[in-house]
Design a protein around this motif. Structure first.
Motif, PDB file in Angstrom:
ATOM      1  N   SER A 137       0.856  -1.181   0.000  1.00  0.00           N
ATOM      2  CA  SER A 137       0.000   0.000   0.000  1.00  0.00           C
ATOM      3  C   SER A 137       0.894   1.233   0.000  1.00  0.00           C
ATOM      4  CB  SER A 137      -0.909  -0.002   1.236  1.00  0.00           C
ATOM      5  OG  SER A 137      -1.772   1.117   1.217  1.00  0.00           O
ATOM      6  N   THR A 138       0.579   2.192  -0.865  1.00  0.00           N
ATOM      7  CA  THR A 138       1.451   3.371  -1.004  1.00  0.00           C
ATOM      8  C   THR A 138       0.697   4.668  -0.688  1.00  0.00           C
ATOM      9  OG1 THR A 138       0.894   3.544  -3.343  1.00  0.00           O
ATOM     10  CG2 THR A 138       2.908   2.336  -2.789  1.00  0.00           C
ATOM     11  N   SER A 139       1.456   5.658  -0.236  1.00  0.00           N
ATOM     12  CA  SER A 139       0.894   6.993  -0.012  1.00  0.00           C
ATOM     13  C   SER A 139       1.891   8.057  -0.447  1.00  0.00           C
ATOM     14  CB  SER A 139       0.579   7.212   1.472  1.00  0.00           C
ATOM     15  OG  SER A 139      -0.468   6.402   1.907  1.00  0.00           O
ATOM     16  N   LEU A 140       1.380   9.112  -1.059  1.00  0.00           N
ATOM     17  CA  LEU A 140       2.191  10.284  -1.393  1.00  0.00           C
ATOM     18  C   LEU A 140       1.517  11.487  -0.736  1.00  0.00           C
ATOM     19  CD1 LEU A 140       2.213   8.297  -4.063  1.00  0.00           C
ATOM     20  CD2 LEU A 140       3.522  10.177  -5.052  1.00  0.00           C
ATOM     21  N   ALA A 141       2.324  12.491  -0.399  1.00  0.00           N
ATOM     22  CA  ALA A 141       1.730  13.587   0.380  1.00  0.00           C
ATOM     23  C   ALA A 141       2.342  14.930   0.037  1.00  0.00           C
ATOM     24  CB  ALA A 141       1.910  13.315   1.874  1.00  0.00           C
ATOM     25  N   PHE A 142       1.600  15.968   0.419  1.00  0.00           N
ATOM     26  CA  PHE A 142       2.140  17.333   0.448  1.00  0.00           C
ATOM     27  C   PHE A 142       3.485  17.310   1.149  1.00  0.00           C
ATOM     28  CE2 PHE A 142      -1.364  20.805   0.296  1.00  0.00           C
ATOM     29  CZ  PHE A 142      -1.792  20.316  -0.910  1.00  0.00           C
ATOM     30  N   GLY A 143       4.359  18.168   0.712  1.00  0.00           N
ATOM     31  CA  GLY A 143       5.685  18.209   1.318  1.00  0.00           C
ATOM     32  C   GLY A 143       6.620  17.199   0.703  1.00  0.00           C
ATOM     33  N   GLY A 144       6.107  16.387  -0.238  1.00  0.00           N
ATOM     34  CA  GLY A 144       6.967  15.401  -0.893  1.00  0.00           C
ATOM     35  C   GLY A 144       7.231  14.175  -0.056  1.00  0.00           C
ATOM     36  N   ASN A 145       6.359  13.891   0.905  1.00  0.00           N
ATOM     37  CA  ASN A 145       6.533  12.677   1.705  1.00  0.00           C
ATOM     38  C   ASN A 145       5.930  11.484   0.987  1.00  0.00           C
ATOM     39  OD1 ASN A 145       7.773  14.026   3.880  1.00  0.00           O
ATOM     40  ND2 ASN A 145       5.776  14.703   4.609  1.00  0.00           N
ATOM     41  N   ASN A 146       6.658  10.380   1.038  1.00  0.00           N
ATOM     42  CA  ASN A 146       6.199   9.141   0.409  1.00  0.00           C
ATOM     43  C   ASN A 146       6.336   8.012   1.421  1.00  0.00           C
ATOM     44  OD1 ASN A 146       6.310  10.260  -2.525  1.00  0.00           O
ATOM     45  ND2 ASN A 146       8.346  10.660  -1.691  1.00  0.00           N
ATOM     46  N   ALA A 147       5.383   7.100   1.410  1.00  0.00           N
ATOM     47  CA  ALA A 147       5.462   5.984   2.353  1.00  0.00           C
ATOM     48  C   ALA A 147       4.854   4.746   1.710  1.00  0.00           C
ATOM     49  CB  ALA A 147       4.727   6.325   3.649  1.00  0.00           C
ATOM     50  N   ALA A 148       5.398   3.586   2.068  1.00  0.00           N
ATOM     51  CA  ALA A 148       4.899   2.321   1.529  1.00  0.00           C
ATOM     52  C   ALA A 148       4.988   1.259   2.613  1.00  0.00           C
ATOM     53  CB  ALA A 148       5.727   1.908   0.314  1.00  0.00           C
ATOM     54  N   VAL A 149       3.975   0.418   2.662  1.00  0.00           N
ATOM     55  CA  VAL A 149       3.957  -0.643   3.671  1.00  0.00           C
ATOM     56  C   VAL A 149       3.637  -1.968   2.978  1.00  0.00           C
ATOM     57  CG1 VAL A 149       1.529  -0.165   4.296  1.00  0.00           C
ATOM     58  CG2 VAL A 149       3.027  -1.307   5.937  1.00  0.00           C
ATOM     59  N   VAL A 150       4.346  -3.022   3.378  1.00  0.00           N
ATOM     60  CA  VAL A 150       4.142  -4.355   2.802  1.00  0.00           C
ATOM     61  C   VAL A 150       3.450  -5.239   3.821  1.00  0.00           C
ATOM     62  CG1 VAL A 150       5.238  -6.392   1.784  1.00  0.00           C
ATOM     63  CG2 VAL A 150       6.268  -4.129   1.444  1.00  0.00           C
ATOM     64  N   LEU A 151       2.348  -5.862   3.399  1.00  0.00           N
ATOM     65  CA  LEU A 151       1.622  -6.808   4.245  1.00  0.00           C
ATOM     66  C   LEU A 151       1.785  -8.213   3.683  1.00  0.00           C
ATOM     67  CD1 LEU A 151      -1.756  -4.939   4.907  1.00  0.00           C
ATOM     68  CD2 LEU A 151       0.369  -4.823   6.214  1.00  0.00           C
ATOM     69  N   CYS A 152       1.682  -9.205   4.553  1.00  0.00           N
ATOM     70  CA  CYS A 152       1.859 -10.588   4.137  1.00  0.00           C
ATOM     71  C   CYS A 152       0.710 -11.441   4.653  1.00  0.00           C
ATOM     72  CB  CYS A 152       3.192 -11.089   4.701  1.00  0.00           C
ATOM     73  SG  CYS A 152       3.458 -12.842   4.436  1.00  0.00           S
ATOM     74  N   ARG A 153       0.251 -12.358   3.833  1.00  0.00           N
ATOM     75  CA  ARG A 153      -0.760 -13.335   4.243  1.00  0.00           C
ATOM     76  C   ARG A 153      -0.051 -14.659   4.482  1.00  0.00           C
ATOM     77  NH1 ARG A 153      -4.975 -15.348  -0.308  1.00  0.00           N
ATOM     78  NH2 ARG A 153      -3.001 -15.882  -1.300  1.00  0.00           N
ATOM     79  N   ARG A 154      -0.097 -15.157   5.682  1.00  0.00           N
ATOM     80  CA  ARG A 154       0.500 -16.454   5.975  1.00  0.00           C
ATOM     81  C   ARG A 154      -0.522 -17.550   5.673  1.00  0.00           C
ATOM     82  NH1 ARG A 154       5.613 -15.005   5.820  1.00  0.00           N
ATOM     83  NH2 ARG A 154       6.214 -13.528   7.440  1.00  0.00           N
TER      84      ARG A 154
END
Lengths: 305, 360
Positions: B339-356
């Motif tokens: 899942s990704t997010s981009l934001a004002f100020g040029g902030n970027n974030a990404a998170v990886v989830l896993c299904r066991r």
């Protein structure tokens, strides 16, 4: 975690030296009337601070961003670091609220069709830290946090976690508060003359290891009912000497990020400076900056060892 | 979606732009807090944490944009007109931030932090929670984001000319901009050893996080998407996986011209042309500080339930974006999602989830 750089913008002016000067002279800055309506006393950052040439790339930015950038640049000491591994954490209680009020004012005055995208973008909390990242050309994690209680202490704790997990090699962690005419009005109505609001920005360059004083945050729960925030500076474990809030707020004004201001003061004490209003610290003891709110207490332990 | 009664901070909200409003019974006053509390209570029940064990260290890290500002328009209007506004909004504001109030409501005594990284706040909160848990600062964290519809960001986005007069069309050739929305997305992240002590098992795991700063512009992403690409690669590295192991991406996909083109090309560079992408903004609008939390929950549920929702609103491929998003409900084939997010100020974030395959 160690501190390898400190930067300050306070009512004393811009820079650690300006802070030392007023502490040495034992002459706190004078509260100045804010705004045009009520002219309430506020310990303001002097206007000449905002004429610093370092601010020319962000000359259209608001005061909140300018204070933050100046403090961050002083703490940031250029060196050969991987700029993709430099993190920035900016803590605040109320953020750039003067800019928020400016945007709302324009909205009421001129309507939505005339609202300014520049003012709007600067009213967002993320603006100041973004300008710091641009100025030092860093590309690592940038985080803005806003809480009413212990925002700086929690940010400092997170900076240590980032360093320990290897997310960053350097973290610039700081706190900024500004005062606006509306905020001063609200403080005055709620608490009368008990508090003179202040403003400022305080930044600390932190690394995992190397040469420099160590810093860590301890959290304890107390048995106190009231939800009032107090900061004090204790000179060493068991010391009876504390710079009480009634003393230090004369230099910074009342701040919800008082722990950050006191950490800058503590840096001067660690360097061996003596101030008339503060008893000389015991050299072997770390300095403790204690913040209390309700039943919770944070202690920033700062110094060698 | 339906227009809400317009009052308070929604006063004067332009009727010409669609909004996605929560229609269930949520109070208008302190709306962001109530949205967050509703989602938090649901998450705590699912995590079996309605009653916390003695000494349990529960942290709270949530993102927001509206709730972190003293931005009450009637208060400010009264200040302008009378100089003596009622102080109730100020008292409410200083009583505590969003995270502090949630901590008080849930009796959480671990670390508490409100992330205010604009539109990536919810995803960045997930990163903070991961750091806290790795540092063993707490046993579990209430994590996510919440935001209410407000006239202020609505006018701000209007001034930036990024609001769509029609329903948003993420990644579509003819997209005209974003629709604003409101809501809350909350998850409970917990250390493995803590969950084991409580006898709790889950098939879902947070395995990677990455964040970066463009250092480019206050309101526009880097034109080459270098920042979001860096955040994605950091998240994959943190998870210890290669791009081919990702099943699908829940993209930021706001439906603005710039975001979708830049993010789309960055995604294609990392994952190749066969990537499977969805933007869920077509269901929620852009919920700003809540977006990362809501999309984290969408991604987790998609992995757990085994199907990916369709990218509604999409009709025609944009020649400037090298893929088409998923246009119908699609089965999940692999075990990792991003899942990704981009934001004002040029902030970027990404998170990886896993299904066991099996609960751990």
């Amino acid at each position: 975690m160690i501190v390898t750089g400190v930067g300050v913008v306070s009512p004393a002016g811009s820079g650690m030296e300006a802070l030392k000067k007023v502490l040495q002279a034992n002459t706190p800055p004078l509260p100045m009337p804010m705004g045009t309506r009520e002219k309430l006393p506020v310990l303001q950052v002097p206007a000449e601070v905002f004429k610093n040439p370092l601010l020319s790339p962000i000359r259209r930015a608001d005061r909140f961003s300018k204070m933050s950038l100046l403090a961050a640049l002083e703490a940031w000491q250029e060196s050969e670091v991987d700029l993709s591994r430099v993190g920035i954490i900016l803590a605040s209680a109320c953020g750039p609220h003067a800019t928020v009020f400016k945007f709302v004012n324009d909205l009421l005055e001129f309507g939505e069709s005339q609202s300014s995208p520049t003012v709007f973008s600067q009213s967002v909390h993320a603006a100041a830290a973004s300008m710091i990242a641009s100025a030092i050309k860093s590309h690592g994690s940038v985080l803005n946090v806003a809480d009413l209680h212990f925002p700086f202490e929690t940010a400092l704790e997170l900076a240590e976690a980032w360093l320990n997990e290897g997310r960053c090699d350097v973290v610039l962690v700081g706190a900024t508060e500004e005062c606006s005419e509306v905020y001063a009005h609200a403080i005055s109505r709620m608490w009368g003359e008990r508090f003179v609001p202040g403003e400022g920005s305080f930044f600390f360059r932190c690394e995992r290891e190397g040469k420099g004083p160590s810093v860590r945050v301890q959290k304890t729960l107390l048995d106190l009912p009231a939800r009032t925030l107090e900061n004090s500076l204790s000179l060493g474990e068991g010391s009876s000497v504390e710079l009480q809030e009634s003393s230090w707020v004369r230099y910074s004004g009342s701040l919800r990020i008082g722990g950050a201001f006191l950490l800058a003061v503590a840096e001067w004490l660690r360097r061996g400076e003596h101030f008339e209003s503060i008893e000389k610290p015991i050299s072997s003891s770390p300095i403790q900056i204690i913040s209390r709110c309700g039943n919770s207490q944070r202690v920033i332990v700062y110094g060698e060892g | 979606m339906r227009p809400r009664t317009i009052q308070g901070n929604l006063e004067g909200l332009e009727a010409t732009f669609p909004i996605f409003a929560v229609t269930s019974d949520v109070p208008d006053v302190d709306r962001t807090y109530h949205l967050a509390l509703k989602a938090t209570r649901e998450a705590l029940v699912e995590a079996r944490l309605e009653q916390m064990p003695m000494g349990f260290r529960l942290g709270v890290c949530v993102g927001t944009t509206v709730a972190c500002q003293l931005n009450d328009i009637p208060f400010y209007r009264s200040y302008r007109e009378t100089g003596q506004p009622p102080l109730e909004p100020v008292y409410r504001f200083i009583a505590g931030s969003l995270a502090e109030r949630l901590a008080e409501a849930t009796h959480a005594e671990g670390p508490v932090l409100t992330v205010v990284n604009a539109c990536s706040s919810g995803t960045d909160a997930a990163g903070v929670a991961c750091s806290w848990l790795r540092a063993n600062l707490c046993d579990a964290v209430i994590v996510g984001g919440a935001d209410e519809l407000s006239k202020i960001p609505s006018s701000g986005f209007y001034s930036l000319s990024v609001k769509s007069p029609a329903l948003c069309k993420p990644f579509d050739r003819d997209r005209q901009g974003l629709n604003l929305g409101e809501g809350a997305g909350i998850a409970i992240f917990e250390r493995q050893d803590s969950a084991e002590r409580r006898g709790i098992a889950s098939t879902l795991e947070v395995v990677g996080f990455g964040a970066s700063a463009d250092g480019h512009h206050l309101t526009a992403p880097h034109p080459d998407g270098l920042g979001i690409e860096q955040a994605i690669r950091l998240a994959l590295g943190d998870a210890g996986i290669v791009p081919e192991e990702i099943d699908f991406i829940n993209a930021h996909g706001t439906a603005t011209r710039e975001n979708d083109r830049i993010e789309g090309n960055a995604l294609a560079r990392v994952f190749g042309p066969q990537l499977r992408v969805v933007s869920t903004k077509g269901y929620t609008g852009h919920t700003l500080g809540a977006a990362g939390g809501i999309e984290l929950v969408f991604t987790a549920l998609a992995l757990r339930e085994g199907w990916i929702p369709a990218n509604i609103g999409f009709e025609n491929q944009d020649p400037e974006i090298p893929f088409s998003p998923l246009q119908q409900i699609t089965p999940v084939k692999k075990n990792f999602a991003l899942s990704t997010s981009l934001a004002f100020g040029g902030n970027n974030a990404a998170v990886v989830l896993c299904r066991r395959e099996e609960k751990v």
